[in-house]
Design a protein around this motif. Structure first.
Motif, PDB file in Angstrom:
ATOM      1  N   LEU A 150       0.778  -1.283   0.092  1.00 10.44           N
ATOM      2  CA  LEU A 150       0.053   0.153  -0.170  1.00 10.44           C
ATOM      3  C   LEU A 150       0.781   1.254   0.180  1.00 10.44           C
ATOM      4  CD1 LEU A 150      -2.510   1.279   0.138  1.00 10.44           C
ATOM      5  CD2 LEU A 150      -2.651   1.229   2.514  1.00 10.44           C
ATOM      6  N   GLN A 151       2.152   1.225   0.924  1.00 10.64           N
ATOM      7  CA  GLN A 151       2.957   2.321   0.772  1.00 10.64           C
ATOM      8  C   GLN A 151       3.397   2.574  -0.600  1.00 10.64           C
ATOM      9  OE1 GLN A 151       5.310   1.029   4.051  1.00 10.64           O
ATOM     10  NE2 GLN A 151       4.456   2.467   5.354  1.00 10.64           N
ATOM     11  N   ALA A 152       3.655   1.450  -1.283  1.00 12.70           N
ATOM     12  CA  ALA A 152       4.374   1.558  -2.607  1.00 12.70           C
ATOM     13  C   ALA A 152       3.418   2.269  -3.465  1.00 12.70           C
ATOM     14  CB  ALA A 152       5.038   0.392  -2.920  1.00 12.70           C
ATOM     15  N   SER A 153       2.194   1.889  -3.391  1.00 12.86           N
ATOM     16  CA  SER A 153       0.947   2.359  -4.209  1.00 12.86           C
ATOM     17  C   SER A 153       0.890   3.845  -4.082  1.00 12.86           C
ATOM     18  CB  SER A 153      -0.196   1.433  -3.803  1.00 12.86           C
ATOM     19  OG  SER A 153      -0.116   0.184  -4.520  1.00 12.86           O
ATOM     20  N   PHE A 154       0.860   4.245  -2.751  1.00  8.09           N
ATOM     21  CA  PHE A 154       0.747   5.685  -2.751  1.00  8.09           C
ATOM     22  C   PHE A 154       1.890   6.385  -3.520  1.00  8.09           C
ATOM     23  CE2 PHE A 154      -2.173   7.354   0.417  1.00  8.09           C
ATOM     24  CZ  PHE A 154      -2.902   6.285   0.698  1.00  8.09           C
ATOM     25  N   VAL A 155       3.291   6.005  -3.299  1.00  3.35           N
ATOM     26  CA  VAL A 155       4.281   6.486  -4.245  1.00  3.35           C
ATOM     27  C   VAL A 155       3.867   6.420  -5.529  1.00  3.35           C
ATOM     28  CG1 VAL A 155       6.620   6.440  -4.548  1.00  3.35           C
ATOM     29  CG2 VAL A 155       5.800   6.016  -2.179  1.00  3.35           C
ATOM     30  N   ALA A 175      -5.456  -1.357   7.768  1.00  7.75           N
ATOM     31  CA  ALA A 175      -6.360  -2.095   8.752  1.00  7.75           C
ATOM     32  C   ALA A 175      -7.709  -2.911   7.808  1.00  7.75           C
ATOM     33  CB  ALA A 175      -6.920  -1.201   9.900  1.00  7.75           C
ATOM     34  N   TYR A 176      -8.107  -1.819   7.023  1.00  7.03           N
ATOM     35  CA  TYR A 176      -9.331  -2.205   6.475  1.00  7.03           C
ATOM     36  C   TYR A 176      -9.101  -3.288   5.368  1.00  7.03           C
ATOM     37  CZ  TYR A 176     -13.493  -2.009   3.593  1.00  7.03           C
ATOM     38  OH  TYR A 176     -14.685  -2.293   2.873  1.00  7.03           O
ATOM     39  N   LEU A 177      -8.021  -3.266   4.732  1.00  3.75           N
ATOM     40  CA  LEU A 177      -7.790  -4.299   3.462  1.00  3.75           C
ATOM     41  C   LEU A 177      -7.473  -5.406   4.343  1.00  3.75           C
ATOM     42  CD1 LEU A 177      -5.358  -2.489   0.861  1.00  3.75           C
ATOM     43  CD2 LEU A 177      -7.770  -2.987   0.840  1.00  3.75           C
ATOM     44  N   GLN A 187     -16.488   1.212  -0.950  1.00  2.88           N
ATOM     45  CA  GLN A 187     -16.013   0.549   0.305  1.00  2.88           C
ATOM     46  C   GLN A 187     -14.616   1.429   0.937  1.00  2.88           C
ATOM     47  OE1 GLN A 187     -15.997  -3.504  -0.876  1.00  2.88           O
ATOM     48  NE2 GLN A 187     -18.208  -3.813   0.374  1.00  2.88           N
ATOM     49  N   ILE A 188     -13.839   1.408  -0.050  1.00  5.47           N
ATOM     50  CA  ILE A 188     -12.746   2.138   0.359  1.00  5.47           C
ATOM     51  C   ILE A 188     -13.028   3.465   1.036  1.00  5.47           C
ATOM     52  CG2 ILE A 188     -10.497   3.321  -0.447  1.00  5.47           C
ATOM     53  CD1 ILE A 188     -10.111   0.408   0.027  1.00  5.47           C
ATOM     54  N   ARG A 189     -13.877   4.303   0.105  1.00  2.90           N
ATOM     55  CA  ARG A 189     -14.035   5.719   0.537  1.00  2.90           C
ATOM     56  C   ARG A 189     -14.898   5.756   2.080  1.00  2.90           C
ATOM     57  NH1 ARG A 189     -15.803   9.595  -3.095  1.00  2.90           N
ATOM     58  NH2 ARG A 189     -15.793   7.869  -4.817  1.00  2.90           N
ATOM     59  N   GLU A 190     -15.767   4.704   2.196  1.00  2.83           N
ATOM     60  CA  GLU A 190     -16.470   4.528   3.406  1.00  2.83           C
ATOM     61  C   GLU A 190     -15.454   4.277   4.396  1.00  2.83           C
ATOM     62  OE1 GLU A 190     -19.389   5.252   3.871  1.00  2.83           O
ATOM     63  OE2 GLU A 190     -19.408   4.390   6.271  1.00  2.83           O
ATOM     64  N   GLU A 207      -7.374   5.534  -5.408  1.00  3.42           N
ATOM     65  CA  GLU A 207      -6.739   4.891  -6.479  1.00  3.42           C
ATOM     66  C   GLU A 207      -5.459   4.047  -6.119  1.00  3.42           C
ATOM     67  OE1 GLU A 207      -4.715   6.030 -10.979  1.00  3.42           O
ATOM     68  OE2 GLU A 207      -5.912   7.500  -9.839  1.00  3.42           O
ATOM     69  N   ALA A 208      -4.751   4.683  -5.090  1.00  2.00           N
ATOM     70  CA  ALA A 208      -3.805   4.091  -4.730  1.00  2.00           C
ATOM     71  C   ALA A 208      -4.038   2.714  -3.677  1.00  2.00           C
ATOM     72  CB  ALA A 208      -2.611   5.037  -3.634  1.00  2.00           C
ATOM     73  N   ALA A 209      -5.279   2.705  -3.082  1.00  2.00           N
ATOM     74  CA  ALA A 209      -5.862   1.764  -2.326  1.00  2.00           C
ATOM     75  C   ALA A 209      -6.192   0.407  -3.190  1.00  2.00           C
ATOM     76  CB  ALA A 209      -6.922   2.110  -1.649  1.00  2.00           C
TER      77      ALA A 209
END
Length: 231
Positions: A150-155, A175-177, A187-190, A207-209
């Motif tokens: 996830l951190q890599a996707s944020f980058v 935590a949600y994933l 669901q990510i938005r929520e 989008e990163a998530a």
């Protein structure tokens, strides 16, 4: 001779149209009311005294507490009123600065940490209440040279502007994933409704998530394919 019911008493000292029976009934009710009021007052007074005793039992001054942060025990000396966020940032040595202090009122989510794998606002949890629990900050999810997917996707998705809210988003989504490894955008938005981005980078964050989920799914598929070829 007894008075007749509800018959006006003509004796001096009594109000007109007030019978002795009505007078005695009213006096009785007033006496009962006084007893009830005394009882309520005594209970309130007792509760106040009990609360005062409990308050006096709270240790004053700074006390050492040991927090389990990212798998390591960290002893900090804090007052009982110190929040977990303050303990991590201002009292731990070296400081744990991933969780950010922004609103300090439990509304923006920049201070989000995981307490036994559940996201909480670090500014709303007392450090003493976190003793004995597993505390995970964004530093515990990955490092610059070994980022989580996830951190890599944020980058990769450039999902940050000023970056101040980013640790909170990464912690919350991580935590949600674990609960929902195949989420939709809604669901990510929520899941992120407790985290604010003042720069408005929400589309990139979502989008990163989703990109992280797709990347992990693709990696898992490639791994199964590799095992299939070797078998």
């Amino acid at each position: 001779m007894a008075d007749k019911p509800d018959q006006p008493d003509t004796k001096p000292g009594l109000l007109p149209n007030l019978s002795r029976r009505k007078f005695l009934a009213g006096a009785g009710l007033a006496g009962a009311g006084a007893v009830i009021a005394d009882k309520i007052y005594s209970e309130i007074k007792g509760e106040s005294s009990s609360t005062a005793v409990e308050a006096n039992n709270v240790p004053a001054g700074a006390i050492p507490v040991t927090l389990t942060v990212n798998g390591t025990n960290r002893t900090v000396t804090v007052e009982p009123r110190t929040t977990l966020l303050c303990a991590l940032r201002d009292h731990a040595e070296p400081p744990v600065t991933g969780p950010k202090l922004v609103c300090d009122q439990g509304t923006c989510g920049a201070c989000t940490v995981l307490l036994d794998d559940k996201p909480v606002y670090g500014c709303l949890v007392l450090a003493v209440d976190a003793v004995g629990k597993k505390i995970t900050t964004v530093e515990g999810l990955g490092a610059p040279d070994n980022m989580s997917p996830l951190q890599a996707s944020f980058v990769e998705q450039d999902a940050m502007m000023c970056g101040f809210c980013t640790p909170g988003f990464v912690t919350t989504i991580s935590a949600y994933l674990k609960q929902n490894p195949n989420p939709t955008t809604d669901q990510i938005r929520e899941a992120c409704k407790g985290n604010f981005c003042r720069c408005g980078t929400y589309p990139k964050v979502f989008e990163a998530a989703l990109s992280s989920v797709k990347g992990q799914r693709r990696a898992a598929s490639d791994l199964f394919a590799k095992f299939g070829e070797e078998a």
